[in-house]
Design a protein around this motif. Structure first.
Motif, PDB file in Angstrom:
ATOM      1  N   PRO A 315       0.858  -1.186   0.000  1.00 46.13           N
ATOM      2  CA  PRO A 315       0.000   0.000   0.000  1.00 46.13           C
ATOM      3  C   PRO A 315       0.902   1.247   0.000  1.00 46.13           C
ATOM      4  CG  PRO A 315      -0.037  -1.076   2.167  1.00 46.13           C
ATOM      5  CD  PRO A 315       0.884  -1.875   1.298  1.00 46.13           C
ATOM      6  N   LEU A 316       0.303   2.420  -0.169  1.00 42.88           N
ATOM      7  CA  LEU A 316       1.092   3.658  -0.139  1.00 42.88           C
ATOM      8  C   LEU A 316       1.102   4.188   1.292  1.00 42.88           C
ATOM      9  CD1 LEU A 316       2.598   5.736  -2.010  1.00 42.88           C
ATOM     10  CD2 LEU A 316       0.500   7.117  -1.865  1.00 42.88           C
ATOM     11  N   PRO A 317       2.237   4.018   2.007  1.00 45.16           N
ATOM     12  CA  PRO A 317       2.259   4.493   3.397  1.00 45.16           C
ATOM     13  C   PRO A 317       2.193   6.017   3.448  1.00 45.16           C
ATOM     14  CG  PRO A 317       4.409   3.637   2.767  1.00 45.16           C
ATOM     15  CD  PRO A 317       3.503   3.394   1.619  1.00 45.16           C
ATOM     16  N   MET A 318       1.473   6.548   4.431  1.00 45.83           N
ATOM     17  CA  MET A 318       1.305   8.002   4.528  1.00 45.83           C
ATOM     18  C   MET A 318       2.317   8.643   5.462  1.00 45.83           C
ATOM     19  SD  MET A 318      -2.815   8.226   4.608  1.00 45.83           S
ATOM     20  CE  MET A 318      -2.970   6.992   5.881  1.00 45.83           C
ATOM     21  N   GLY A 319       3.096   7.818   6.157  1.00 47.05           N
ATOM     22  CA  GLY A 319       4.041   8.401   7.102  1.00 47.05           C
ATOM     23  C   GLY A 319       5.156   7.445   7.460  1.00 47.05           C
ATOM     24  N   ALA A 320       6.014   7.871   8.394  1.00 45.40           N
ATOM     25  CA  ALA A 320       7.193   7.123   8.838  1.00 45.40           C
ATOM     26  C   ALA A 320       8.080   6.807   7.641  1.00 45.40           C
ATOM     27  CB  ALA A 320       6.820   5.870   9.621  1.00 45.40           C
ATOM     28  N   PHE A 321       8.973   5.826   7.757  1.00 44.95           N
ATOM     29  CA  PHE A 321       9.771   5.462   6.581  1.00 44.95           C
ATOM     30  C   PHE A 321       9.865   3.954   6.422  1.00 44.95           C
ATOM     31  CE2 PHE A 321      12.869   7.670   9.574  1.00 44.95           C
ATOM     32  CZ  PHE A 321      13.232   6.541  10.274  1.00 44.95           C
ATOM     33  N   TYR A 322       8.678   3.348   6.597  1.00 45.35           N
ATOM     34  CA  TYR A 322       8.566   1.903   6.429  1.00 45.35           C
ATOM     35  C   TYR A 322       7.355   1.605   5.563  1.00 45.35           C
ATOM     36  CZ  TYR A 322      11.075   2.273  10.850  1.00 45.35           C
ATOM     37  OH  TYR A 322      11.962   2.614  11.827  1.00 45.35           O
ATOM     38  N   THR A 323       7.398   0.413   4.968  1.00 42.15           N
ATOM     39  CA  THR A 323       6.147  -0.134   4.456  1.00 42.15           C
ATOM     40  C   THR A 323       6.134  -1.619   4.751  1.00 42.15           C
ATOM     41  OG1 THR A 323       4.610  -0.173   2.609  1.00 42.15           O
ATOM     42  CG2 THR A 323       6.889  -0.746   2.097  1.00 42.15           C
ATOM     43  N   VAL A 324       4.930  -2.147   4.929  1.00 41.14           N
ATOM     44  CA  VAL A 324       4.787  -3.597   5.032  1.00 41.14           C
ATOM     45  C   VAL A 324       4.286  -4.072   3.680  1.00 41.14           C
ATOM     46  CG1 VAL A 324       3.515  -5.495   6.107  1.00 41.14           C
ATOM     47  CG2 VAL A 324       4.446  -3.636   7.516  1.00 41.14           C
ATOM     48  N   ALA A 325       5.077  -4.918   3.048  1.00 40.43           N
ATOM     49  CA  ALA A 325       4.756  -5.377   1.695  1.00 40.43           C
ATOM     50  C   ALA A 325       4.524  -6.879   1.691  1.00 40.43           C
ATOM     51  CB  ALA A 325       5.905  -5.029   0.751  1.00 40.43           C
ATOM     52  N   LYS A 326       3.654  -7.288   0.792  1.00 42.86           N
ATOM     53  CA  LYS A 326       3.363  -8.709   0.604  1.00 42.86           C
ATOM     54  C   LYS A 326       4.297  -9.233  -0.478  1.00 42.86           C
ATOM     55  CE  LYS A 326      -1.187  -9.628   0.835  1.00 42.86           C
ATOM     56  NZ  LYS A 326      -2.579  -9.819   0.353  1.00 42.86           N
ATOM     57  N   LEU A 327       4.916 -10.379  -0.253  1.00 42.77           N
ATOM     58  CA  LEU A 327       5.803 -10.978  -1.250  1.00 42.77           C
ATOM     59  C   LEU A 327       5.215 -12.310  -1.713  1.00 42.77           C
ATOM     60  CD1 LEU A 327       9.343 -10.527   0.402  1.00 42.77           C
ATOM     61  CD2 LEU A 327       8.065  -8.901  -1.004  1.00 42.77           C
ATOM     62  N   PRO A 328       5.554 -12.738  -2.931  1.00 39.15           N
ATOM     63  CA  PRO A 328       5.050 -14.020  -3.412  1.00 39.15           C
ATOM     64  C   PRO A 328       5.855 -15.195  -2.845  1.00 39.15           C
ATOM     65  CG  PRO A 328       6.378 -12.984  -5.097  1.00 39.15           C
ATOM     66  CD  PRO A 328       6.339 -12.024  -3.953  1.00 39.15           C
ATOM     67  N   VAL A 329       5.859 -15.304  -1.540  1.00 40.38           N
ATOM     68  CA  VAL A 329       6.570 -16.415  -0.871  1.00 40.38           C
ATOM     69  C   VAL A 329       5.644 -16.968   0.207  1.00 40.38           C
ATOM     70  CG1 VAL A 329       8.863 -15.417  -1.282  1.00 40.38           C
ATOM     71  CG2 VAL A 329       7.664 -14.886   0.853  1.00 40.38           C
ATOM     72  N   ASP A 330       5.900 -18.217   0.597  1.00 40.79           N
ATOM     73  CA  ASP A 330       5.058 -18.826   1.631  1.00 40.79           C
ATOM     74  C   ASP A 330       5.452 -18.371   3.023  1.00 40.79           C
ATOM     75  OD1 ASP A 330       3.528 -20.224  -0.068  1.00 40.79           O
ATOM     76  OD2 ASP A 330       4.653 -22.111   0.087  1.00 40.79           O
ATOM     77  N   ASP A 331       6.755 -18.153   3.183  1.00 40.03           N
ATOM     78  CA  ASP A 331       7.266 -17.915   4.526  1.00 40.03           C
ATOM     79  C   ASP A 331       8.379 -16.879   4.433  1.00 40.03           C
ATOM     80  OD1 ASP A 331       8.649 -17.972   6.937  1.00 40.03           O
ATOM     81  OD2 ASP A 331       8.161 -20.080   7.306  1.00 40.03           O
ATOM     82  N   ALA A 332       8.046 -15.633   4.777  1.00 39.09           N
ATOM     83  CA  ALA A 332       9.002 -14.536   4.619  1.00 39.09           C
ATOM     84  C   ALA A 332      10.194 -14.700   5.558  1.00 39.09           C
ATOM     85  CB  ALA A 332       8.312 -13.193   4.867  1.00 39.09           C
ATOM     86  N   ASP A 333       9.995 -15.354   6.705  1.00 39.65           N
ATOM     87  CA  ASP A 333      11.130 -15.614   7.593  1.00 39.65           C
ATOM     88  C   ASP A 333      12.190 -16.421   6.868  1.00 39.65           C
ATOM     89  OD1 ASP A 333       9.007 -15.185  10.063  1.00 39.65           O
ATOM     90  OD2 ASP A 333      11.103 -14.931  10.682  1.00 39.65           O
ATOM     91  N   LYS A 334      11.727 -17.494   6.235  1.00 40.37           N
ATOM     92  CA  LYS A 334      12.674 -18.348   5.508  1.00 40.37           C
ATOM     93  C   LYS A 334      13.286 -17.604   4.327  1.00 40.37           C
ATOM     94  CE  LYS A 334      10.774 -22.902   6.511  1.00 40.37           C
ATOM     95  NZ  LYS A 334       9.828 -23.903   5.982  1.00 40.37           N
ATOM     96  N   PHE A 335      12.448 -16.847   3.619  1.00 42.29           N
ATOM     97  CA  PHE A 335      12.950 -16.130   2.438  1.00 42.29           C
ATOM     98  C   PHE A 335      14.015 -15.095   2.836  1.00 42.29           C
ATOM     99  CE2 PHE A 335      12.527 -12.397  -0.424  1.00 42.29           C
ATOM    100  CZ  PHE A 335      13.102 -12.972  -1.554  1.00 42.29           C
ATOM    101  N   CYS A 336      13.743 -14.349   3.909  1.00 43.57           N
ATOM    102  CA  CYS A 336      14.704 -13.313   4.337  1.00 43.57           C
ATOM    103  C   CYS A 336      16.032 -13.951   4.757  1.00 43.57           C
ATOM    104  CB  CYS A 336      14.132 -12.471   5.473  1.00 43.57           C
ATOM    105  SG  CYS A 336      12.754 -11.428   4.953  1.00 43.57           S
ATOM    106  N   ALA A 337      15.959 -15.087   5.446  1.00 42.51           N
ATOM    107  CA  ALA A 337      17.188 -15.786   5.851  1.00 42.51           C
ATOM    108  C   ALA A 337      17.908 -16.321   4.611  1.00 42.51           C
ATOM    109  CB  ALA A 337      16.860 -16.920   6.818  1.00 42.51           C
ATOM    110  N   TRP A 338      17.135 -16.837   3.692  1.00 43.24           N
ATOM    111  CA  TRP A 338      17.707 -17.387   2.453  1.00 43.24           C
ATOM    112  C   TRP A 338      18.450 -16.306   1.657  1.00 43.24           C
ATOM    113  CZ3 TRP A 338      16.546 -16.142  -2.651  1.00 43.24           C
ATOM    114  CH2 TRP A 338      17.025 -17.024  -3.646  1.00 43.24           C
ATOM    115  N   CYS A 339      17.853 -15.110   1.591  1.00 45.19           N
ATOM    116  CA  CYS A 339      18.506 -14.005   0.870  1.00 45.19           C
ATOM    117  C   CYS A 339      19.917 -13.768   1.410  1.00 45.19           C
ATOM    118  CB  CYS A 339      17.706 -12.703   1.019  1.00 45.19           C
ATOM    119  SG  CYS A 339      16.198 -12.684   0.032  1.00 45.19           S
ATOM    120  N   LEU A 340      20.060 -13.884   2.732  1.00 46.31           N
ATOM    121  CA  LEU A 340      21.358 -13.604   3.349  1.00 46.31           C
ATOM    122  C   LEU A 340      22.303 -14.795   3.263  1.00 46.31           C
ATOM    123  CD1 LEU A 340      19.984 -11.708   6.468  1.00 46.31           C
ATOM    124  CD2 LEU A 340      21.300 -10.689   4.587  1.00 46.31           C
TER     125      LEU A 340
END
Lengths: 401, 401
Positions: A315-340
């Motif tokens: 979505p288009l965040p209206m403030g702060a400097f974060y966004t929560v985004a949906k990714l085409p993965v089943d488990d973002a924990d695993k994906f984020c660890a995998w990226c590293l």
């Protein structure tokens, strides 16, 4: 060997920092890691703040009052005046970052078993701080589908129990970037008044609002003045996270007195950070304006780019400097660890904060990540290219199985 | 209006800082107040520490790792080597003063209801920190009559219950100035081993020992290595209480891992203080030697002078920069408040910390005060003259009734 505490076992690791060892290992392998995980801006600290450091001529770097330097509290009262938040220096209590502000207020206001209502996803450390004093976080679910707007007030009503003691809002919101409307805040005000709750209001991202809507602070809500406890921090607005200076602002003298008891036990907030903070408030108007313009550009770029990646949505965040985004993965924990751990693209990879850590309810946010747009445009562009490549590789690898 | 926490109501005010409003009122009336209440040395901070501040050339004062700057941890490991405390940088965890070190370790190791055994009188903030995580402080009484030596180990044995999780020693001791002997510490070691307890050892006054006895740290006790958790601080030895830099030192990796979870929630210790701390460790040998000589002179003067005042008694403290002295009054809390509110001598008065706040057992230490000798000799001499005059006036006023 004596056992550590059960709480120490149960306590989750920070979703923002828990992948740090993997990031360090990637760096050791020579991989460049784009840090989208942490709210550490790359913007320079105001020159007046740095200059104040160089000019320190005290011979003894001594303790200061437990509630902070009077001159800083005076200056902060003036700063709040810019937002029509009318408080006296006595109503401002200086802390070691907003983190300590949370801890002290929770200790001052909550007993073990007391409940705090928070819309989720929420800043993960609220949950840690609550656990440390035995308080219980109850959540009301907000949804990416309407940009993480305030859930219907009926959902809050349903979650209230005899142990509910406070509602906690982060506005503008970390991690979602949502900025609550006056109407939403008035619903919260009515709820707080109806059940005589504290309204804990984390307003550290006050300067980072990208809408034309007039600013609404918890201090602008009429009729609940003694219920409001606001948390603040210098870290984000002046890009000086390392100085560890925050504040508790409340008109409630009993809360301040209770906070003081816990604050005296830790003696004093950091002297040097307070000197930098006080000077930073005098940064020229152009400083915060420049920061604002930089972030709005980054936001626009980031959100557009995420939504161009197949299967991604922000979505288009209206403030702060974060966004929560949906990714085409089943488990973002695993994906984020995998990226590293297992991925690189032209010698680069990305570090993101899996959103699961920002949800209290197990299973929520599993395909979401929090992305901080604290890198300059070109870096951000490269980071997003890397993310897109990572998603493609991850999907292909997955499909081959 | 919502109620503050029961803990916030029950929590005692700091005996060191609770009289501050009376002191401020006295100062507002133009009275000079000699601060014998607080361990804020008047010694200058090392020039190398101040110089490091002026040389900071970072453009962004950013977060640092939750366990502190690697370069500071390396430097501290070298510092400990001077005392034959052999630890690696990994075993050192940087905190926001020793105060935060206590809080983090209590959270990491103790569950609500767990008990810590402490000889009393004890540093009052141990009790506050324990309360904040629901742990319970059980005390074993030491006595002014033998200079606050370690109570017989049998008294510790008797106080042990199935919930006892740790023994906490402050060595050299605040508030008493006692330095535990190797024999005493070996009794504690055997106790800790017998019952598989943590030994929490507050060693922030390591540099302030005025005996010829060889230095014994908790790290020198064999056979309990994983049980030992040491607290440290830069504040006292380099006269830089305001930088808020302390440390947890332990070989116990599980404790460090649990500490890390709580530490991540508060993000980062103060960056600027760490820069000063790291530089201060390089202060020339003459700095700490000068500090040492200054304190030993002050101690000798102070104790001699207290014992010259009729009805007063102070043992000769062997370390730190405090003594607990007996005064010829019924209630030192009342007397200390009276000195600030109702008394002055040639426009001066004294502020002391009533010792009752350092005892857990109600009624103990009622005629005792903690006096910090952190003022230079001439100031200390005038402060003691004022104390003597105050005692005379107080006694006369009392006898007239």
């Amino acid at each position: 060997m004596p056992e550590i505490s059960r709480l120490g076992i149960k306590m989750p690791e920070s979703p923002i920092r828990k992948l740090a060892p993997l990031a360090n290992e990637a760096k050791a392998r020579g991989i460049k890691v784009y840090h989208l995980n942490i709210g550490q801006p790359d913007i320079p600290t105001p020159e007046v703040g740095l200059e104040a450091l160089r000019r320190i001529d005290q011979k003894v770097l001594s303790y200061c009052p437990s509630d902070g330097l009077p001159s800083l509290r005076q200056k902060m009262a003036e700063y709040y005046g810019r937002f029509a938040i009318e408080v006296t220096p006595d109503e401002i209590f200086i802390t070691t970052g907003a983190s300590e502000a949370l801890t002290l207020v929770f200790l001052a206001c909550l007993d073990p078993g007391d409940e705090i209502l928070i819309p989720e996803p929420a800043y993960a450390n609220y949950m840690s701080m609550a656990m440390s004093c035995g308080a219980v976080v109850k959540t009301v679910l907000s949804s990416i589908d309407n940009g993480f707007a305030l859930p219907p007030i009926e959902a809050f009503e349903e979650a209230i129990t005899p142990r509910t003691k406070a509602v906690l809002l982060c506005n503008p919101n970390n991690p979602t970037g949502y900025v609550y409307t006056r109407e939403e805040l008035e619903h919260i005000r009515d709820l707080v008044r109806r059940h005589d709750l504290f309204l804990f209001s984390d307003e550290v991202y006050r300067e980072f609002r990208y809408t034309d809507a007039p600013y609404v602070s918890s201090f602008h809500l009429e009729g609940i003045e003694p219920n409001v406890v606001m948390f603040d921090s210098m870290s984000k607005r002046y890009s000086e996270c390392g100085i560890r200076v925050g504040a508790i602002v409340t008109r409630n003298a009993r809360v301040r007195k209770s906070v003081m008891k816990w604050a005296q036990a830790r003696l004093s907030p950091p002297l040097l950070g307070q000197i930098v903070a006080e000077a930073s408030i005098d940064a020229p108007e152009s400083y915060l304006k420049g920061v604002y313009e930089e972030y709005i550009q980054r936001r626009d770029f980031l959100v557009k780019r995420i939504n161009e990646i197949p299967g991604c949505y922000s979505p288009l965040p209206m403030g702060a400097f974060y966004t929560v985004a949906k990714l085409p993965v089943d488990d973002a924990d695993k994906f984020c660890a995998w990226c590293l751990r297992d991925f690189s693209y032209e010698g680069q990879t990305v570090m993101m904060a899996p959103a699961s850590g920002f949800y209290v309810t197990p299973g929520y946010g599993r395909n979401e990540v929090r992305i901080a747009y604290v890198l300059e445009r070109d870096e951000l562009a490269r980071a997003l290219d890397v993310l897109e490549a990572a998603l493609t590789t991850y999907r292909d690898r997955w499909n081959k199985r």
